[in-house]
Design a protein around this motif. Sequence first.
Motif, PDB file in Angstrom:
ATOM      1  N   ALA A 215       0.814  -1.223   0.000  1.00 37.47           N
ATOM      2  CA  ALA A 215       0.000   0.000   0.000  1.00 37.47           C
ATOM      3  C   ALA A 215       0.846   1.271   0.000  1.00 37.47           C
ATOM      4  O   ALA A 215       0.332   2.350  -0.294  1.00 37.47           O
ATOM      5  N   PHE A 216       2.139   1.160   0.334  1.00 36.59           N
ATOM      6  CA  PHE A 216       2.946   2.375   0.499  1.00 36.59           C
ATOM      7  C   PHE A 216       4.064   2.509  -0.536  1.00 36.59           C
ATOM      8  O   PHE A 216       4.867   3.432  -0.477  1.00 36.59           O
ATOM      9  N   SER A 217       4.121   1.581  -1.473  1.00 40.69           N
ATOM     10  CA  SER A 217       5.154   1.680  -2.516  1.00 40.69           C
ATOM     11  C   SER A 217       4.816   2.831  -3.448  1.00 40.69           C
ATOM     12  O   SER A 217       3.690   3.359  -3.426  1.00 40.69           O
ATOM     13  N   ALA A 218       5.743   3.210  -4.304  1.00 38.42           N
ATOM     14  CA  ALA A 218       5.496   4.288  -5.273  1.00 38.42           C
ATOM     15  C   ALA A 218       4.291   3.951  -6.145  1.00 38.42           C
ATOM     16  O   ALA A 218       3.569   4.832  -6.597  1.00 38.42           O
ATOM     17  N   ASN A 220       1.541   2.339  -5.227  1.00 37.15           N
ATOM     18  CA  ASN A 220       0.222   2.312  -4.572  1.00 37.15           C
ATOM     19  C   ASN A 220       0.010   3.376  -3.508  1.00 37.15           C
ATOM     20  O   ASN A 220      -1.082   3.473  -2.964  1.00 37.15           O
ATOM     21  N   GLN A 221       1.035   4.121  -3.161  1.00 39.71           N
ATOM     22  CA  GLN A 221       0.877   5.095  -2.078  1.00 39.71           C
ATOM     23  C   GLN A 221      -0.167   6.155  -2.458  1.00 39.71           C
ATOM     24  O   GLN A 221      -0.406   6.409  -3.643  1.00 39.71           O
ATOM     25  N   ASP A 222      -0.786   6.729  -1.447  1.00 37.46           N
ATOM     26  CA  ASP A 222      -1.757   7.794  -1.698  1.00 37.46           C
ATOM     27  C   ASP A 222      -1.063   8.956  -2.393  1.00 37.46           C
ATOM     28  O   ASP A 222       0.061   9.304  -2.041  1.00 37.46           O
ATOM     29  N   ALA A 361       6.730   3.453 -11.557  1.00 32.19           N
ATOM     30  CA  ALA A 361       5.618   3.046 -10.690  1.00 32.19           C
ATOM     31  C   ALA A 361       4.752   4.253 -10.322  1.00 32.19           C
ATOM     32  O   ALA A 361       3.525   4.157 -10.264  1.00 32.19           O
ATOM     33  N   ALA A 362       5.399   5.390 -10.080  1.00 28.03           N
ATOM     34  CA  ALA A 362       4.631   6.595  -9.727  1.00 28.03           C
ATOM     35  C   ALA A 362       3.745   7.025 -10.893  1.00 28.03           C
ATOM     36  O   ALA A 362       2.624   7.512 -10.706  1.00 28.03           O
ATOM     37  N   MET A 363       4.241   6.828 -12.120  1.00 24.89           N
ATOM     38  CA  MET A 363       3.412   7.151 -13.293  1.00 24.89           C
ATOM     39  C   MET A 363       2.215   6.208 -13.375  1.00 24.89           C
ATOM     40  O   MET A 363       1.094   6.636 -13.668  1.00 24.89           O
ATOM     41  N   VAL A 364       2.457   4.909 -13.136  1.00 28.59           N
ATOM     42  CA  VAL A 364       1.350   3.946 -13.142  1.00 28.59           C
ATOM     43  C   VAL A 364       0.331   4.345 -12.067  1.00 28.59           C
ATOM     44  O   VAL A 364      -0.885   4.365 -12.298  1.00 28.59           O
ATOM     45  N   ASN A 365       0.836   4.693 -10.896  1.00 30.20           N
ATOM     46  CA  ASN A 365      -0.023   5.112  -9.786  1.00 30.20           C
ATOM     47  C   ASN A 365      -0.914   6.285 -10.215  1.00 30.20           C
ATOM     48  O   ASN A 365      -2.140   6.247 -10.068  1.00 30.20           O
ATOM     49  N   ALA A 366      -0.290   7.315 -10.791  1.00 27.79           N
ATOM     50  CA  ALA A 366      -1.048   8.511 -11.188  1.00 27.79           C
ATOM     51  C   ALA A 366      -2.079   8.164 -12.259  1.00 27.79           C
ATOM     52  O   ALA A 366      -3.226   8.632 -12.205  1.00 27.79           O
ATOM     53  N   LEU A 367      -1.698   7.324 -13.227  1.00 32.06           N
ATOM     54  CA  LEU A 367      -2.649   6.936 -14.281  1.00 32.06           C
ATOM     55  C   LEU A 367      -3.836   6.186 -13.679  1.00 32.06           C
ATOM     56  O   LEU A 367      -4.991   6.438 -14.028  1.00 32.06           O
TER      57      LEU A 367
END
Length: 474
Positions: A215-218, A220-222, A361-367
């Motif tokens: 839940a806290f990785s790049a 999946n993090q909020d 990963a942060a890009m995937v998260n944002a998408l």
Amino acid sequence: MSGLTSVPIASIPLQRFESVLDRQTYGAVLEHARWARELFAGRALWNVNSTARGGGVAEMVQSLLAYARGQGVDARWEVIAGDPAFFVVTKRLHNHLHGNAGDGGRLDGAAREVYEETTRANAEALAERMASDDAVLLHDPQTAGMIPVLKQLGVPVVWRCHVGLDRPHELTAGAWDFLRGYVRQADAYVFSRPQYVWDELDRDRTVLIPPSIDAFSAKNQDLAEDTVHAILDVAGLQEDGAARTEASFTRIDGSPGRVERRAEIDEGRPLRSTDPVVLQVSRWDRLKDPLGVLTGFVRHVLPHTDAHLVYAGPSVEAVADDPEGRQVLDEARELFAGLPAAARERVHLVSLPMTDLEENAAMVNALQRRADVVVQKSIAEGFGLTVAEAMWKSRPVVASRIGGIQDQIEHPRSGLLVDDPADLAAYGRAVTDLVRDAPRAVGIGGEARRRVADQYLGTRSLVQYTELFARLLP
Ligand code: UDP
């Protein structure tokens, strides 16, 4: 050849989870953590696999072990060594377990000799590092040959199989035959789903633990909404986010990260911050059916909504050594180029930079956070990590009723399942309904988040592993 490599593991306190779990679940997690600490007092838990980086398994092991250390367990991580001949055999095992003939080579006596020689050397190297009270958790087919050697030491040995296939194939059966004699000697074997458990294994020693996400990785993090738009702006995935903040995220080691690179995109026009988005994030692989996703969207969603389709996969360079990936990406581009201009305006084929995996990963998260509906139109899937990731972000997911996805989504409560992955019209209807019915989409998204919190976070795996080792440790 032997010579295990120790991988450093962070220690992350479980208190982090207080903000994402309900009180009762969080209380139970802390209770189990105390139990794990007592169980493992004075002993180490040795994890062994074949790679420290790259791939979902390494990512999951890294995160689970960091939390295991955070709960006070002396978790260790060793990566086995082998010469090229060994990895030819393990690659063959991997391919056969996926029902794929690979190099066409056989799992014969010569292959077994190579496999046993290397796994024995690695087991002996591990034995030298271990104390007699320790315990071992081996991951995947590359390590199964270590079981008989380690069992001779009298320590508890658990084997975790991350691989699973819906409909086993004759090649799969051959790989099982190759491995069964080793695996049987373990004190317990862990599979992701009941359907993936091999025949002729002892049911009493079989344990089911589904994969989990961090839940806290790049990935999946909020992320605040502004940050989502900032990341998409910087990566070139959206043109007018008018970001008022930085494209920042937190790395797994706690240090600040920032999205800097741009994605490579085939599109008719850039996405705007107000466009509704239908998203699939997947490798360029036929089993993810990117061409079907595109065609289904253009035929059955585009005419009925004002939504845009974003299909995001890893960058072209990242698939350079993957001829099939390269070919599938080329085919998707060709299909895109042949679309009428009005359809091209609403389709975005994205290749995400893979130079810095946490930035990726942060890009995937944002998408995923930006998407109104997430699609996973796979033809086969062991466990759909992307499905769990999107559900965790409260996204309504439309996915094929196949493999582990059927466990993840309870249709129609926490997502929608399409019975036949080839039925583009059914896919289109489900997606269109969700794009047009925001309250329903939000309701399903809320259930999806609860489902992941309950079943697919690392805390649940830790509880299950604690229960397992409590049975095995003296
Ligand atoms: N993924 C990623 N970057 C990409 C494309 C995919 O990080 O450009 C990730 C995705 O978020 C997921 C994993 O790769 O965590 C894919 O796992 P999944 O179980 O969905 O499918 P697999 O690729 O293992 O078949």
